[in-house]
Design a protein around this motif. Structure first.
Motif, PDB file in Angstrom:
ATOM      1  N   UNK A 101       0.825  -1.203   0.000  1.00 52.59           N
ATOM      2  CA  UNK A 101       0.000   0.000   0.000  1.00 52.59           C
ATOM      3  C   UNK A 101       0.860   1.254   0.000  1.00 52.59           C
ATOM      4  N   UNK A 102       1.857   1.271   0.890  1.00 52.88           N
ATOM      5  CA  UNK A 102       2.729   2.444   1.014  1.00 52.88           C
ATOM      6  C   UNK A 102       3.534   2.672  -0.266  1.00 52.88           C
ATOM      7  N   UNK A 103       4.050   1.612  -0.846  1.00 56.88           N
ATOM      8  CA  UNK A 103       4.857   1.743  -2.062  1.00 56.88           C
ATOM      9  C   UNK A 103       4.012   2.229  -3.235  1.00 56.88           C
ATOM     10  N   UNK A 104       2.789   1.713  -3.362  1.00 60.38           N
ATOM     11  CA  UNK A 104       1.901   2.162  -4.431  1.00 60.38           C
ATOM     12  C   UNK A 104       1.577   3.647  -4.268  1.00 60.38           C
ATOM     13  N   UNK A 105       1.372   4.065  -3.013  1.00 60.72           N
ATOM     14  CA  UNK A 105       1.097   5.478  -2.749  1.00 60.72           C
ATOM     15  C   UNK A 105       2.314   6.343  -3.051  1.00 60.72           C
ATOM     16  N   UNK A 106       3.497   5.859  -2.681  1.00 63.54           N
ATOM     17  CA  UNK A 106       4.722   6.629  -2.904  1.00 63.54           C
ATOM     18  C   UNK A 106       5.017   6.807  -4.380  1.00 63.54           C
ATOM     19  N   UNK A 153      -3.094   4.574   2.682  1.00 63.93           N
ATOM     20  CA  UNK A 153      -2.679   5.000   1.350  1.00 63.93           C
ATOM     21  C   UNK A 153      -2.586   6.521   1.264  1.00 63.93           C
ATOM     22  N   UNK A 154      -3.612   7.221   1.704  1.00 62.96           N
ATOM     23  CA  UNK A 154      -3.611   8.675   1.606  1.00 62.96           C
ATOM     24  C   UNK A 154      -2.522   9.301   2.452  1.00 62.96           C
ATOM     25  N   UNK A 155      -2.315   8.779   3.635  1.00 63.03           N
ATOM     26  CA  UNK A 155      -1.265   9.311   4.498  1.00 63.03           C
ATOM     27  C   UNK A 155       0.108   9.087   3.875  1.00 63.03           C
ATOM     28  N   UNK A 156       0.333   7.897   3.328  1.00 60.08           N
ATOM     29  CA  UNK A 156       1.618   7.577   2.712  1.00 60.08           C
ATOM     30  C   UNK A 156       1.875   8.457   1.492  1.00 60.08           C
ATOM     31  N   UNK A 157       0.836   8.707   0.697  1.00 60.66           N
ATOM     32  CA  UNK A 157       1.008   9.548  -0.490  1.00 60.66           C
ATOM     33  C   UNK A 157       1.395  10.972  -0.104  1.00 60.66           C
ATOM     34  N   UNK A 158       0.727  11.525   0.905  1.00 57.70           N
ATOM     35  CA  UNK A 158       1.018  12.893   1.336  1.00 57.70           C
ATOM     36  C   UNK A 158       2.427  13.014   1.903  1.00 57.70           C
ATOM     37  N   UNK A 159       2.811  12.051   2.707  1.00 56.06           N
ATOM     38  CA  UNK A 159       4.162  12.082   3.289  1.00 56.06           C
ATOM     39  C   UNK A 159       5.213  11.956   2.192  1.00 56.06           C
ATOM     40  N   UNK A 160       4.987  11.059   1.242  1.00 58.86           N
ATOM     41  CA  UNK A 160       5.937  10.863   0.141  1.00 58.86           C
ATOM     42  C   UNK A 160       6.083  12.127  -0.696  1.00 58.86           C
ATOM     43  N   UNK A 161       4.959  12.749  -1.015  1.00 57.48           N
ATOM     44  CA  UNK A 161       4.999  13.962  -1.827  1.00 57.48           C
ATOM     45  C   UNK A 161       5.758  15.071  -1.116  1.00 57.48           C
ATOM     46  N   UNK A 162       5.518  15.234   0.183  1.00 54.28           N
ATOM     47  CA  UNK A 162       6.211  16.269   0.956  1.00 54.28           C
ATOM     48  C   UNK A 162       7.707  15.974   1.049  1.00 54.28           C
ATOM     49  N   UNK A 163       8.040  14.715   1.270  1.00 53.93           N
ATOM     50  CA  UNK A 163       9.448  14.330   1.383  1.00 53.93           C
ATOM     51  C   UNK A 163      10.184  14.537   0.060  1.00 53.93           C
ATOM     52  N   UNK A 208      14.321   9.329 -12.084  1.00 51.95           N
ATOM     53  CA  UNK A 208      14.591   7.924 -12.404  1.00 51.95           C
ATOM     54  C   UNK A 208      15.082   7.172 -11.177  1.00 51.95           C
ATOM     55  N   UNK A 209      15.897   7.814 -10.369  1.00 58.74           N
ATOM     56  CA  UNK A 209      16.416   7.159  -9.169  1.00 58.74           C
ATOM     57  C   UNK A 209      15.313   6.728  -8.225  1.00 58.74           C
ATOM     58  N   UNK A 210      14.296   7.565  -8.069  1.00 60.58           N
ATOM     59  CA  UNK A 210      13.166   7.212  -7.209  1.00 60.58           C
ATOM     60  C   UNK A 210      12.398   6.013  -7.760  1.00 60.58           C
ATOM     61  N   UNK A 211      12.312   5.914  -9.085  1.00 63.47           N
ATOM     62  CA  UNK A 211      11.690   4.725  -9.670  1.00 63.47           C
ATOM     63  C   UNK A 211      12.475   3.465  -9.306  1.00 63.47           C
ATOM     64  N   UNK A 212      13.810   3.567  -9.356  1.00 59.83           N
ATOM     65  CA  UNK A 212      14.658   2.432  -8.994  1.00 59.83           C
ATOM     66  C   UNK A 212      14.487   2.056  -7.526  1.00 59.83           C
ATOM     67  N   UNK A 213      14.455   3.074  -6.664  1.00 56.87           N
ATOM     68  CA  UNK A 213      14.334   2.827  -5.230  1.00 56.87           C
ATOM     69  C   UNK A 213      13.026   2.103  -4.915  1.00 56.87           C
ATOM     70  N   UNK A 214      11.923   2.589  -5.480  1.00 60.31           N
ATOM     71  CA  UNK A 214      10.626   1.963  -5.196  1.00 60.31           C
ATOM     72  C   UNK A 214      10.566   0.559  -5.771  1.00 60.31           C
ATOM     73  N   UNK A 215      11.130   0.366  -6.964  1.00 58.29           N
ATOM     74  CA  UNK A 215      11.161  -0.981  -7.548  1.00 58.29           C
ATOM     75  C   UNK A 215      11.963  -1.930  -6.664  1.00 58.29           C
ATOM     76  N   UNK A 216      13.093  -1.432  -6.132  1.00 56.08           N
ATOM     77  CA  UNK A 216      13.917  -2.264  -5.246  1.00 56.08           C
ATOM     78  C   UNK A 216      13.151  -2.622  -3.967  1.00 56.08           C
TER      79      UNK A 216
END
Length: 555
Positions: A26-31, A159-169, A183-191
């Protein structure tokens, strides 16, 4: 049926690994939501990318949740193990689809691209997460109502909390290291997907990773930058530098054929200057490729009573830097100039690549915060000139045109000072009139000029720059003194464009659309979002005629 604390504890501890996996998905999908927007913005602009993004997310998440059983059956229970593979593949799929952006168009290009990238990842993550959470908590034993709605509500909150935190970060750290680039963030989330749900199928993604490191020009490495230049040089362009930053993807490009340099922010241009000059031509400041930036310098030519002090005794505040054309000119005239720019990369590039004079005061801060702080300080100066020139993401940051912010600028302006406000947008749309009426409400005496002449047969989109020159003197019309050679700083462009020419009758903006407002207030900026989106889409189409598709698509 109420659940006791003991029962709740038992639910959580029933299968802790499965519960951790479900919540992690859930958190990764939101991020990934803000990361997807970031990667589409250089090709479609942030406004167009966001237009349907949340609607698409909502539909996709609902489908993923309510079709979880069907998805689980179709994947033979292996749905979760598909997620790391899909997460790794998204960058390559985007890379291919970006080449179709001119055909897909805006705003549907972002929707179609996410339909093959982020939305499938979201749907499968939601479906897999739901099954894992239901299994982990053994919630079915507590009744049908709780089993059906409990995990749904909890998942929505997480999900909503994770999305907001990710966007702010991400907004605070974007571009600071390779792994914090788009691109790096895509790699990090995929990992992180691969760590959460290990899958042998990841072996299949090795060719995609190798392709990215060798051919995906959106990967910010020395090698891929060289590949990027190989692809855009046939169109007469060369990438000089690029960075991810808080206002977008910032890059500097040279046109090798016509001889000019531009700074890009996502799918917009912040300005440019000519680099190829005749042998004996050496102006004190570079000639800009856009007339509006020299027209803004006419703020010095407005006559007031009492007259303003000489340049060397004057102070100017410039909000919004771009490549630094207008502030560079003011500094060259000897004016003590303060520049407020929110994006540190824009400021860095303006200094390094566009000859911004060093003798100025730089404030890298949000303009609203700077203005409030200045007004609160008894030692902060008041200014003879204020230049308000902000534009990003294909649309104006409308919060900087509210009556509250403009009144604060008025308080920073001396009684005999002059302000020049640049508004870039579709002059046929409601926001243009709303902004003009608000400016005129705060500043009693104004004149309005557009960058270019209006077409007799008005096009469907009348996107241009409009500069409003104002003073605080009620009843005193704006008059420009005749420029002298020193005003031009040896620049032919300033000889041609310094004096504003294409005046607009302010009465053209007095008509208020049905349901519209007379003045723009901070509490009601959201009501013009739809018009801002239309203007941004019009701007996207214009930008596609300014630079070749290959330049936009390859970043």
């Amino acid at each position: 049926m109420a659940i006791s604390l003991a029962a709740l504890r038992q639910m959580i501890l029933a299968h802790p690994k499965a519960l951790a996996q479900g919540l992690s998905l859930l958190v990764l999908a939101a991020a990934y939501s803000p990361v997807s927007v970031l990667n589409l913005s250089p090709v479609y602009g942030s406004a167009a990318t966001k237009l349907f993004h949340r609607y698409g997310m909502a539909v996709t998440a609902i489908l993923g949740w309510f079709l979880k059983e069907r998805i689980h059956e179709m994947s033979r229970g292996r749905i979760a193990r598909l997620l790391p593979v899909l997460a790794v593949s998204i960058a390559a799929i985007q890379f291919l689809l970006f080449k179709l952006s001119s055909w897909l168009g805006s705003p549907f290009g972002p929707v179609i691209t996410e339909s093959f990238t982020y939305y499938p990842l979201l749907a499968l993550s939601i479906a897999a997460s739901a099954k894992l959470i239901q299994y982990a908590t053994e919630i079915s034993r507590y009744g049908e109502t709780i089993a059906e709605h409990g995990p749904l509500i909890a998942s929505y909150v997480v999900f909503n909390l994770a999305e907001r935190i990710s966007e702010a970060f991400i907004s605070k750290v974007i571009g600071s290291t390779f792994l914090l680039t788009r691109y790096g963030l895509q790699l990090v989330i995929a990992a992180l997907y691969a760590i959460t749900i290990p899958s042998k199928s990841l072996v299949l993604t090795i060719p995609l990773l190798l392709l990215s490191y060798t051919s995906n020009v959106h990967v910010p490495t020395k090698h891929t930058t060289a590949v990027l230049n190989e692809r855009i040089q046939p169109y007469g362009f060369e990438l000089i530098d690029r960075r991810d930053s808080l206002t977008g993807y910032i890059s500097v490009l040279d046109n090798l054929n016509e001889g000019y340099r531009v700074m890009r922010a996502d799918h917009s241009l912040l300005g440019g200057e000519w680099t190829k000059l005749p042998g004996q031509y050496n102006p004190k400041v570079k000639d800009p490729i856009y007339a509006v930036f020299t027209m803004l310098e006419a703020v010095r030519l407005v006559e007031t009573e009492p007259p303003r002090p000489a340049d060397q005794d004057s102070k100017a505040l410039v909000i919004g830097l771009g490549i630094g054309t207008t502030p560079g000119s003011l500094i060259s005239h000897g004016i003590d100039t303060t520049i407020v720019e929110i994006d540190p990369v824009v400021y860095y590039f303006a200094n390094k690549y566009f000859h911004l004079p060093h003798n100025h005061t730089a404030v890298i801060q949000d303009a609203e915060k700077f203005v409030k702080k200045s007004l609160a300080s008894p030692t902060s100066p008041r200014y003879d000139y204020i230049v308000h020139d902000v534009f990003t993401g294909g649309a104006e940051p409308i919060n900087l045109f509210t009556i509250e912010f403009l009144q604060q600028l008025s308080d920073l302006l001396k009684d005999n000072g002059v302000i020049a406000i640049n508004f870039a947008g579709d002059l046929s749309l409601y926001p243009a009139g709303l902004v003009v009426r608000t400016i005129k409400h705060v500043f009693p005496s104004c004149r309005i000029f557009r960058e270019d002449a209006a077409m007799e047969n008005h096009p469907a989109v009348d996107f241009t720059n409009m500069v409003v020159f104002c003073t605080k003197a009620a009843g005193t019309p704006i008059r420009f003194r005749n420029p002298v050679p020193a005003d031009f700083l040896g620049s032919k462009a300033r000889e041609t464009y310094l004096m504003p020419k294409h005046e607009i009758d302010a009465s053209a903006f007095e008509t208020i659309e049905k349901g519209g407002q007379r003045l723009l207030k901070a509490a009601s900026v959201d009501h013009i979002a739809a018009f801002q989106d239309r203007s941004a889409i019009g701007h996207w189409k214009i930008m596609r005629t300014v630079l070749p598709d290959a330049v936009w698509e390859n970043w």
